[in-house]
Design an enzyme around this catalytic site. Sequence first.
Site, PDB file in Angstrom:
ATOM      1  CG  ASP A 209      98.257 121.897  29.148  1.00  0.00           C
ATOM      2  OD1 ASP A 209      99.318 122.264  28.621  1.00  0.00           O
ATOM      3  OD2 ASP A 209      97.805 120.737  29.017  1.00  0.00           O
ATOM      4  CB  SER A 233     102.286 119.925  27.677  1.00  0.00           C
ATOM      5  OG  SER A 233     101.226 120.631  27.083  1.00  0.00           O
ATOM      6  CD  GLN A 283     102.400 123.939  28.061  1.00  0.00           C
ATOM      7  OE1 GLN A 283     101.949 124.204  26.958  1.00  0.00           O
ATOM      8  NE2 GLN A 283     101.659 123.435  29.037  1.00  0.00           N
TER       9      GLN A 283
END
Length: 290
Positions: A209, A233, A283
């Site tokens: 991430d 995110s 993502q």
Amino acid sequence: MTDPAENPAERLVDLLDLEQIELNIFRGRSPDESLQRVFGGQVAGQALVAAGRTTDGQRPVHSLHAYFLRPGRPGVPIVYQVERVRDGRSFTTRRVVAVQQGRTIFNLTASFHLPEPGIEQQLPMPEVPEPESLPKLADEIREHLGTLPEALERMARRQPFDIRYVERLRWTPEDLEGAESRSAVWMRAVGPLGDDPLVHTCALTYASDMMLLDAVRVPIEPLWGPRGFDMASLDHAMWFHRPFRTDEWFLYDQESPIATGGRGLARGRIYDRAGRLLVSVVQEGLFRPV
């Protein structure tokens, strides 16, 4: 004994070592840092630890799907509630809800599977320079600016990963000319992470991430410097294909097929130095003008 606070790799392992407070309930620390919100990779990694702690440990994680629902507050513990959805002959499924101050901030579904014999094929790893030939991220910033700002210096000292961009960083709008929506970095933990495969999987989840949304930004604005967008995110998915160690070099190759409607989509492939595809990542992020 080394103080984990002084060793970023040990600090990461310590961060992933949750306290079990009930049969299916775990508590994770959230460092009190000068951040607007808890780092999403931390929450995802801790949630996966909680899921893994409720299995027999014989089946590695093969996939996870997660949503970031609310920003977490730094310095406040996060409670992870695990639902044992299924224990089948081949697959184990867990659902995890992360709660902070009575509010759900994150949820995750993880699936565990013991690999079986089957077909074999993969996309090849792109040809890139070896990590040792590339500058560390902090050194590249220091070289460009002449010094490392105090805030970045503190961050560099606490960073649990050695990060080296395959292409030199772009600093000006002129540098963006002809840039494609792609980015690639070599990464590895800055120290040993032990031998527990679950720790390595959760540490890589943490790392995944860190910069995947870079690929969305590359054609739009320099990666380092004032941001024109507030980024967050939204969701995160990973598929784990082969065993790996996160304290050994891995290439994180990223691309963004589209950004529109205030959201940007990014895909990542993680390879080891031998060119084996280890993990696939997808993502979506929110991008709002500052």
